[in-house]
Design a protein around this motif. Structure first.
Motif, PDB file in Angstrom:
ATOM      1  N   GLU A  57      -0.064 -23.881 -21.512  1.00  0.00           N
ATOM      2  CA  GLU A  57      -0.276 -25.109 -22.290  1.00  0.00           C
ATOM      3  C   GLU A  57      -0.684 -24.673 -23.708  1.00  0.00           C
ATOM      4  O   GLU A  57      -1.695 -23.997 -23.850  1.00  0.00           O
ATOM      5  CB  GLU A  57      -1.439 -25.924 -21.726  1.00  0.00           C
ATOM      6  CG  GLU A  57      -1.262 -26.502 -20.345  1.00  0.00           C
ATOM      7  CD  GLU A  57      -2.626 -26.887 -19.750  1.00  0.00           C
ATOM      8  OE1 GLU A  57      -3.056 -28.026 -19.936  1.00  0.00           O
ATOM      9  OE2 GLU A  57      -3.256 -26.037 -19.095  1.00  0.00           O
ATOM     10  N   VAL A  70       3.065 -31.251 -21.075  1.00  0.00           N
ATOM     11  CA  VAL A  70       2.988 -32.537 -20.385  1.00  0.00           C
ATOM     12  C   VAL A  70       1.932 -33.432 -21.035  1.00  0.00           C
ATOM     13  O   VAL A  70       2.140 -34.626 -21.200  1.00  0.00           O
ATOM     14  CB  VAL A  70       2.699 -32.332 -18.881  1.00  0.00           C
ATOM     15  CG1 VAL A  70       2.355 -33.652 -18.208  1.00  0.00           C
ATOM     16  CG2 VAL A  70       3.912 -31.698 -18.197  1.00  0.00           C
ATOM     17  N   GLN A  71       0.805 -32.821 -21.434  1.00  0.00           N
ATOM     18  CA  GLN A  71      -0.253 -33.634 -22.047  1.00  0.00           C
ATOM     19  C   GLN A  71      -0.181 -33.629 -23.574  1.00  0.00           C
ATOM     20  O   GLN A  71      -0.406 -34.648 -24.217  1.00  0.00           O
ATOM     21  CB  GLN A  71      -1.624 -33.130 -21.576  1.00  0.00           C
ATOM     22  CG  GLN A  71      -2.753 -34.066 -21.943  1.00  0.00           C
ATOM     23  CD  GLN A  71      -4.015 -33.873 -21.117  1.00  0.00           C
ATOM     24  OE1 GLN A  71      -5.097 -34.153 -21.570  1.00  0.00           O
ATOM     25  NE2 GLN A  71      -3.888 -33.412 -19.895  1.00  0.00           N
ATOM     26  N   LYS A  99       3.961 -37.408 -19.114  1.00  0.00           N
ATOM     27  CA  LYS A  99       2.910 -38.317 -19.616  1.00  0.00           C
ATOM     28  C   LYS A  99       3.416 -39.289 -20.695  1.00  0.00           C
ATOM     29  O   LYS A  99       4.004 -40.294 -20.374  1.00  0.00           O
ATOM     30  CB  LYS A  99       1.690 -37.523 -20.076  1.00  0.00           C
ATOM     31  CG  LYS A  99       0.938 -36.905 -18.876  1.00  0.00           C
ATOM     32  CD  LYS A  99      -0.505 -36.566 -19.163  1.00  0.00           C
ATOM     33  CE  LYS A  99      -1.276 -36.343 -17.883  1.00  0.00           C
ATOM     34  NZ  LYS A  99      -1.374 -34.945 -17.457  1.00  0.00           N
ATOM     35  N   ASP A 140       3.952 -25.789 -21.090  1.00  0.00           N
ATOM     36  CA  ASP A 140       3.612 -27.046 -20.431  1.00  0.00           C
ATOM     37  C   ASP A 140       3.041 -27.965 -21.495  1.00  0.00           C
ATOM     38  O   ASP A 140       1.882 -27.847 -21.879  1.00  0.00           O
ATOM     39  CB  ASP A 140       2.602 -26.789 -19.309  1.00  0.00           C
ATOM     40  CG  ASP A 140       2.234 -28.081 -18.571  1.00  0.00           C
ATOM     41  OD1 ASP A 140       2.548 -29.171 -19.100  1.00  0.00           O
ATOM     42  OD2 ASP A 140       1.633 -27.987 -17.488  1.00  0.00           O
ATOM     43  N   GLU A 166      -6.753 -30.671 -19.411  1.00  0.00           N
ATOM     44  CA  GLU A 166      -7.803 -30.773 -18.388  1.00  0.00           C
ATOM     45  C   GLU A 166      -8.858 -29.684 -18.583  1.00  0.00           C
ATOM     46  O   GLU A 166     -10.022 -29.870 -18.268  1.00  0.00           O
ATOM     47  CB  GLU A 166      -7.223 -30.611 -16.975  1.00  0.00           C
ATOM     48  CG  GLU A 166      -6.044 -31.498 -16.639  1.00  0.00           C
ATOM     49  CD  GLU A 166      -6.430 -32.934 -16.374  1.00  0.00           C
ATOM     50  OE1 GLU A 166      -5.632 -33.816 -16.713  1.00  0.00           O
ATOM     51  OE2 GLU A 166      -7.538 -33.168 -15.857  1.00  0.00           O
ATOM     52  N   PHE A 226      -4.011 -26.457 -16.195  1.00  0.00           N
ATOM     53  CA  PHE A 226      -3.650 -27.494 -15.237  1.00  0.00           C
ATOM     54  C   PHE A 226      -2.162 -27.745 -15.366  1.00  0.00           C
ATOM     55  O   PHE A 226      -1.658 -28.024 -16.441  1.00  0.00           O
ATOM     56  CB  PHE A 226      -4.416 -28.799 -15.494  1.00  0.00           C
ATOM     57  CG  PHE A 226      -4.082 -29.862 -14.492  1.00  0.00           C
ATOM     58  CD1 PHE A 226      -4.659 -29.852 -13.238  1.00  0.00           C
ATOM     59  CD2 PHE A 226      -3.154 -30.859 -14.787  1.00  0.00           C
ATOM     60  CE1 PHE A 226      -4.326 -30.810 -12.283  1.00  0.00           C
ATOM     61  CE2 PHE A 226      -2.818 -31.820 -13.840  1.00  0.00           C
ATOM     62  CZ  PHE A 226      -3.405 -31.790 -12.592  1.00  0.00           C
ATOM     63  N   HIS A 227      -1.453 -27.637 -14.236  1.00  0.00           N
ATOM     64  CA  HIS A 227      -0.002 -27.820 -14.275  1.00  0.00           C
ATOM     65  C   HIS A 227       0.484 -28.872 -13.290  1.00  0.00           C
ATOM     66  O   HIS A 227       1.687 -29.082 -13.163  1.00  0.00           O
ATOM     67  CB  HIS A 227       0.701 -26.492 -14.004  1.00  0.00           C
ATOM     68  CG  HIS A 227       0.421 -25.454 -15.053  1.00  0.00           C
ATOM     69  ND1 HIS A 227       0.766 -25.618 -16.379  1.00  0.00           N
ATOM     70  CD2 HIS A 227      -0.202 -24.248 -14.984  1.00  0.00           C
ATOM     71  CE1 HIS A 227       0.388 -24.547 -17.076  1.00  0.00           C
ATOM     72  NE2 HIS A 227      -0.205 -23.710 -16.255  1.00  0.00           N
ATOM     73  N   GLY A 228      -0.437 -29.527 -12.546  1.00  0.00           N
ATOM     74  CA  GLY A 228      -0.020 -30.545 -11.594  1.00  0.00           C
ATOM     75  C   GLY A 228      -0.543 -30.238 -10.207  1.00  0.00           C
ATOM     76  O   GLY A 228      -1.309 -29.278 -10.013  1.00  0.00           O
ATOM     77  N   VAL A 277       7.165 -29.434 -14.452  1.00  0.00           N
ATOM     78  CA  VAL A 277       6.721 -28.037 -14.421  1.00  0.00           C
ATOM     79  C   VAL A 277       7.439 -27.292 -13.290  1.00  0.00           C
ATOM     80  O   VAL A 277       7.843 -26.138 -13.463  1.00  0.00           O
ATOM     81  CB  VAL A 277       5.183 -27.945 -14.275  1.00  0.00           C
ATOM     82  CG1 VAL A 277       4.744 -26.487 -14.186  1.00  0.00           C
ATOM     83  CG2 VAL A 277       4.481 -28.636 -15.434  1.00  0.00           C
ATOM     84  N   SER A 337       7.663 -37.159 -13.077  1.00  0.00           N
ATOM     85  CA  SER A 337       6.255 -36.818 -13.267  1.00  0.00           C
ATOM     86  C   SER A 337       6.150 -35.475 -13.972  1.00  0.00           C
ATOM     87  O   SER A 337       7.141 -34.742 -14.109  1.00  0.00           O
ATOM     88  CB  SER A 337       5.547 -36.721 -11.919  1.00  0.00           C
ATOM     89  OG  SER A 337       6.043 -35.598 -11.207  1.00  0.00           O
ATOM     90  N   GLY A 338       4.903 -35.163 -14.357  1.00  0.00           N
ATOM     91  CA  GLY A 338       4.654 -33.888 -15.017  1.00  0.00           C
ATOM     92  C   GLY A 338       4.805 -32.713 -14.069  1.00  0.00           C
ATOM     93  O   GLY A 338       5.409 -31.691 -14.412  1.00  0.00           O
ATOM     94  N   ALA A 339       4.239 -32.847 -12.865  1.00  0.00           N
ATOM     95  CA  ALA A 339       4.316 -31.731 -11.921  1.00  0.00           C
ATOM     96  C   ALA A 339       5.772 -31.386 -11.606  1.00  0.00           C
ATOM     97  O   ALA A 339       6.132 -30.211 -11.516  1.00  0.00           O
ATOM     98  CB  ALA A 339       3.560 -32.080 -10.635  1.00  0.00           C
TER      99      ALA A 339
END
Ligand SMILES: *Cc1c(COP(=O)(O)O)cnc(C)c1O
Length: 396
Positions: free
Chosen positions: A182, A217-218, A244, A215, A187, A130-132, A101, A96-98
């Motif tokens: 990010e 992730v997105q 993601k 980050d 988010e 937003f990091h999770g 991170v 997962s992303g969290a």
């Protein structure tokens, strides 16, 4: 008993998808939705990509999981590809992303603490990030709504203003280990950092022996038209979290790092039971087969430019509703002058168009990267109809 079997932590809407077809979702009662949410920037290849489906099916039938007690030809191959494609020298796979991170945070701390700098544990992060949702990743964000009920937070995070280098510099001190940012807040409302800010963070990190942790992730994995967004800023990070899109729908994330940054990540330092299992590696490889090439990335950039210019033209017709378009590639945000959530619900429920609400009254437009002219035309038909019959008060 009144609690639902599914822990009621999500405000789930009435759309109940049971099937996907390319860029559409079909719900329980057969209603078709145009999916420009992509599972929140996950389904890069849409819902019926033969390469991805075939790879997962073949690997599921061959070998799904063995644990990290054994050698991993599948993991070595995917890690090598990521190393070849990026700044990184080494990769840790997560689910997962969290978790990606988390691993990034641990890597940054261990860079300092591995050589005895025990007091360098603080990461400077940015407001509205937003990091999770794990304890460390909620602690890394200043958003009170994610903290409520979960105190105390993990120590070691300070929040600067996003895209404000002086604000970050002012928080630096003897405990600073690095920056976590990010490049494009997702988010937070599709807010791209400026080049000066990102290059400034890189310089601060270089001058003070700090870790620059991104980050992505997105915004990573071809979403913005380059394999990772940092490439567009003329910098390289020390550590990067990705997830993601990288599994195309299969749960997969990774923490990428340079050899220097990963000096503390030695045997026994970190682990994950599922992380990097053969099934996940097959999904990740299939995604890279599709997106990690110049032709595909150029397509994403071209589609992104077209979508953006059409959006800019479109919002000119509704100056009372829309403020601006922002983002990069196919990670676009439509900032509204009124609350974005009711409009997002209106598009979904009345026009069967799926987008994602975000902070700062922004509607996130995250089509599958394989969307084409037919889907973009359908998107504008629905968006135009939605803007034309929208009554802010009625929906609110
Ligand atoms: C979604 C997201 C995360 C968390 O990913 P999960 O897979 O939900 O744990 C972290 N950082 C950013 C920027 C994200 O968008």
């Amino acid at each position: 008993m009144s609690i639902t079997p599914l822990m009621p932590v999500y405000p789930r809407c009435g759309v109940r998808p049971v099937r996907g077809e390319h860029c559409h979702l079909i719900d329980e009662d057969g209603t078709r939705y145009l999916d420009f949410a992509s599972g929140i920037a996950v389904n890069l290849l849409g819902h019926s990509h033969e390469g991805l489906i075939g790879a997962i099916q073949r690997q599921a039938a061959t070998l799904m999981h063995v644990s990290n007690l054994y050698g991993s030809p599948q993991g070595e191959a995917l890690a090598q590809r990521l190393v070849d494609l990026t700044f990184a020298d080494t990769v840790f796979f997560t689910n997962s992303g969290a978790e990606a991170v988390e691993c990034a945070i641990k890597t940054a701390r261990s860079y300092h603490q591995h050589v005895g700098n025990e007091d360098k544990y603080e990461l400077i992060t940015f407001k509205n990030a937003f990091h999770g949702r794990t304890m460390a990743t909620i602690s890394a964000s200043n958003q009170d709504k994610m903290h409520k009920g979960f105190m105390p937070l993990l120590a070691g995070f300070k929040y600067a203003e996003f895209d404000d280098l002086e604000s970050a510099r002012a928080l630096m001190g003897p405990n600073t280990a690095g920056f976590l940012v990010e490049p494009i807040q997702g988010e937070g409302g599709i807010r791209p950092a400026s080049e000066a800010f990102m290059q400034g963070l890189r310089n601060l990190a270089d001058e003070n022996d700090l870790m620059l942790v991104l980050d992505e992730v997105q915004c990573g994995v071809a979403r913005t038209g380059t394999f990772y967004a940092y490439e567009q800023y003329g910098i390289e990070p020390d550590i990067l979290a990705t997830a993601k899109g990288i599994g195309g729908g299969f749960p997969l994330g990774a923490c990428l790092a340079t050899e220097k940054a990963a000096r503390g990540m030695v045997i026994g330092a970190h682990g994950s039971t599922y992380g990097g299992n053969p099934l996940a590696m097959a999904a990740g490889s299939a995604v890279l087969d599709a997106v990690a090439n110049d032709e595909f990335l150029a397509q994403v950039r071209k589609k992104g430019e077209r979508l953006r210019s059409r959006l800019e033209q479109f919002i000119g017709n509704y100056p009372e509703l829309f403020d601006c378009v922002r983002g990069r590639g196919l990670m676009l945000g439509l900032r509204m002058k009124t609350e974005s959530r009711p409009f997002y619900a209106h598009l979904r429920d009345k026009h069967h168009l799926l987008t994602v609400a975000a902070g700062d009254n922004t509607l996130r437009i995250l089509p599958p990267l394989v969307a084409g002219d037919a889907e973009f035309d359908e998107f504008f038909d629905k968006l135009s109809a939605g803007a034309a019959d929208y009554q802010p008060a009625e929906a609110a």
